[in-house]
Each structure stands twice: as structure tokens, then as C-alpha cells.
Write an enzyme that holds these catalytic residues in place. Structure first.
Site, PDB file in Angstrom:
ATOM      1  N   SER A   1     -12.034 -43.377 -17.331  1.00 46.49           N
ATOM      2  CA  SER A   1     -12.219 -42.649 -16.188  1.00 46.49           C
ATOM      3  C   SER A   1     -11.713 -41.076 -16.775  1.00 46.49           C
ATOM      4  O   SER A   1     -12.674 -40.451 -15.165  1.00 46.49           O
ATOM      5  CB  SER A   1     -11.979 -42.991 -14.785  1.00 46.49           C
ATOM      6  OG  SER A   1     -10.247 -43.485 -15.215  1.00 46.49           O
TER       7      SER A   1
ATOM      8  N   ASP B   1      -6.255 -39.030  -6.717  1.00 53.19           N
ATOM      9  CA  ASP B   1      -6.462 -40.318  -6.338  1.00 53.19           C
ATOM     10  C   ASP B   1      -4.733 -40.868  -6.844  1.00 53.19           C
ATOM     11  O   ASP B   1      -4.303 -40.548  -7.126  1.00 53.19           O
ATOM     12  CB  ASP B   1      -7.882 -40.742  -6.214  1.00 53.19           C
ATOM     13  CG  ASP B   1      -8.244 -41.029  -7.554  1.00 53.19           C
ATOM     14  OD1 ASP B   1      -6.849 -41.258  -8.917  1.00 53.19           O
ATOM     15  OD2 ASP B   1      -9.041 -41.293  -8.475  1.00 53.19           O
TER      16      ASP B   1
ATOM     17  N   HIS C   1      -5.699 -40.516 -10.837  1.00 52.15           N
ATOM     18  CA  HIS C   1      -6.027 -39.039 -11.859  1.00 52.15           C
ATOM     19  C   HIS C   1      -5.477 -37.813 -11.081  1.00 52.15           C
ATOM     20  O   HIS C   1      -5.200 -38.241  -9.847  1.00 52.15           O
ATOM     21  CB  HIS C   1      -7.673 -39.095 -11.476  1.00 52.15           C
ATOM     22  CG  HIS C   1      -8.180 -40.296 -11.557  1.00 52.15           C
ATOM     23  ND1 HIS C   1      -8.958 -41.138 -10.942  1.00 52.15           N
ATOM     24  CD2 HIS C   1      -8.617 -40.698 -13.303  1.00 52.15           C
ATOM     25  CE1 HIS C   1      -9.441 -42.669 -11.784  1.00 52.15           C
ATOM     26  NE2 HIS C   1      -9.448 -42.456 -13.428  1.00 52.15           N
TER      27      HIS C   1
END
Length: 312
Positions: A60, A270, A273
Site C-alpha cells: 500500500s 493514517d 502511511h
């Protein structure tokens, strides 16, 4: 004693990266699958006049929308991408650009490498490079062959190590009694990273005309967190996009999340990340950083380097 690879132990047909990790690192494959944010940047053609062809593999951290095209809950829904585009799904798990987006621009690209699963990723678009990264991905038997990539003529390869996950809002909230970063977690990661660096050195020595660059994201994030004020940040502990948890780390960024008022002042976007501004700093270190962060060379040096080894 340094643990070196006996290249005769492995062949293209019968070895995969999982096996190599377990053989060389002496750690269970499952740990590598769960915790690795491993990214491969494969540069095929390099010259001062031509933008390099880039293929990206990862999770991600560098996903640019592949998960939009598969049946998964791991999608970067709004407010992810809030600073990337208006009224669109960027597919990125950050507020703006990922590290690879920024690096592509620094290398002169006019547009970003498309996600592999996008319907328009075909023809000439593939020849310029493709992003295969997918949130939640690991190193699978059918995608983890370094030799397959090497025999496809990938010669200049960058591998990032594992970041300081022990400092993320998620780990801080999951361990509320700990003060600051989870030291034991970061120590385990550091041990893995040291062996990864040795592995890449051995691969460069054993795979003719190859250059494997070790990008020390772990050290970069450590420097940012320890000196966040000098980088212009005001918050190095909490998630900008948050809903539950003292540090906002117990839920991913989603439609009901709250967003910090100034995203340029937060290190973390978040639970896991980084914000775009943090990604800019990391990309700058990768592009032009010294041996503290990039070994044996940075990306700019790699782009203009010869693939012929000095002792050839």
C-alpha cells in the site's frame, strides 16, 4: 561472520524469494510476508535523454490503484487522495502523491506509471513501465522470483527495507502502556534490515552486470521522527486522518474519519502511511541522499551509472 549466498544453491526454476529469505535470513517466511513493505524499482533503459522504464512491486505504500480493480476491502477510499485530485479515487493510501509518484516526476516523467490492473494499461503504456503494487500484498511464490526479473533484463534494482513500523500510530495505540515507539518491534526490524542489506550486496556481486541498491527507509523515518521540527512538522505521533485511538491508529482512513487542519504539519497520514510531505522528504533522500540512507548509491547516481562492474 558474514553470511553470503552460495548462488549454486539456487536456480531460476526452483527458487523463490520466500525460500531465499528463510535460507539467508533465518526467519520464518510468514514474518517477511506480513511485515515487508518491500519495493522493487526496475530500471531497464537509462540515459540522460530518455526517461527510464520503471516497474514497481510493493504494498500500500506505493499502490496507485490496483486494488480499485479487485474484490477487496483494502481500497483507498476518500479522504485518501484528497490532495491528489478532486472527485476521483486516486487509489493511493496517502493524502497526495506516493514516494514513487514523486520519484517519477524527479526523473522527468510527465505522467505516473499506471496500475497494472487498470483497463487502459496496455500497448505503449506498458513499455514505459507499470505499477504492480497492491495494498495488503506479500511476496508470493509466483511473483517473488528475483531471477525471473533478472533474466527479463532488469539490471538496476532498488529495494527498500522495512520502515520503523514500531513508531506508527497503529503500534502506539495497540501498545498503550509503551512510551513512544515500540522499541522491541523496531529492533527486530533492524536485525532483518541488516541481513537484507548483506543479501543485496551479495546479489550484486553474483548476478552479472546487476546493481541492487539498498534504500534505508527505516533510517530516513527515524531521522524525520527524531528531528521532525527541523523538517517543519508539528506532529510526529498522530494520524492526520483519524477516527479511533489516542493516536488515531486503530482504524484506517475512511469516509467517517476526521482530517487534521494542516496536512503539511503531520508526519503520518493514517495509522500506517505517511503524508505527502513526508513522502517528498523520503523521495529526496532516495534521489540524492548519501550513504547514510542509500547504498551503494542514490537513484540519481544509479540512473547515470554503468551496469559494468569495476572488476569486470
Amino acid at each position: 561472520m558474514k553470511q553470503c549466498i552460495n548462488i549454486d544453491d539456487f536456480t531460476e526454476s526452483d527458487i523463490n524469494l520466500d525460500q531465499m529469505v528463510e535460507h539467508v535470513f533465518g526467519i520464518p517466511r510468514v514474518m517477511f510476508r506480513i511485515s515487508a513493505s518491500l519495493i522493487f524499482f526496475l530500471f531497464n533503459s537509462m540515459s540522460a535523454e530518455k526517461i527510464p522504464t520503471i516497474f514497481i512491486f510493493g504494498d500500500s505504500i506505493v499502490d496507485v490503484g490496483n486494488n480499485n480493480y479487485i474484490n477487496t476491502l483494502a481500497k483507498a477510499m476518500f479522504p485518501n487522495g484528497i490532495d491528489f485530485c478532486k472527485n476521483c479515487l486516486s487509489g493511493r493510501f496517502t493524502n497526495g502523491r506516493t514516494v514513487i509518484d514523486i520519484l517519477e516526476q524527479r526523473l522527468g516523467a510527465k505522467d505516473f506509471r499506471p496500475p497494472y490492473l487498470a483497463p487502459n494499461t496496455a500497448g505503449d503504456a506498458v513499455l514505459r513501465g507499470v505499477n504492480y503494487a497492491s495494498s495488503g500484498s506479500g511476496i508470493l511464490n509466483d511473483t517473488g522470483l528475483i531471477w525471473k526479473l533478472y533474466y527479463l533484463e532488469a539490471r538496476k534494482i532498488i529495494v527498500t527495507n522495512i520502515p520503523r513500523f514500531g513508531c506508527t500510530p497503529f503500534e502506539r495505540d495497540k501498545n498503550p502502556n509503551a512510551k513512544g515507539c515500540i522499541a522491541s518491534f523496531n529492533e527486530d526490524i533492524s536485525s532483518y534490515n541488516k541481513r537484507l542489506k548483506r543479501l543485496l550486496t551479495d546479489l550484486t556481486a553474483n548476478l552479472t552486470a546487476s546493481t541492487f541498491v539498498y534504500a534505508d527507509i527505516h533510517a530516513m523515518l527515524k531521522d524525520i521522527l527524531q528531528n521532525y521540527g527541523s523538517y517543519g512538522f508539528e506532529n510526529a505521533d498522530d494520524a492526520c486522518c483519524h477516527k479511533v485511538g489516542v493516536h488515531g491508529g486503530l482504524l484506517p482512513c475512511f469516509s467517517l474519519s476526521k482530517i487534521c487542519s494542516n496536512r503539511t504539519k503531520y508526519v503520518f497520514w493514517d495509522a500506517f502511511h505517511l503524508t505527502e510531505i513526508s513522502n517528498v522528504i523520503v523521495a529526496s533522500h532516495m534521489m540524492d541522499g548519501g550513504l547514510k540512507f542509500m547504498s551503494p548509491m542514490n537513484i540519481r547516481q544509479l540512473v547515470y551509472s554503468s551496469t559494468v562492474h569495476p572488476d569486470d
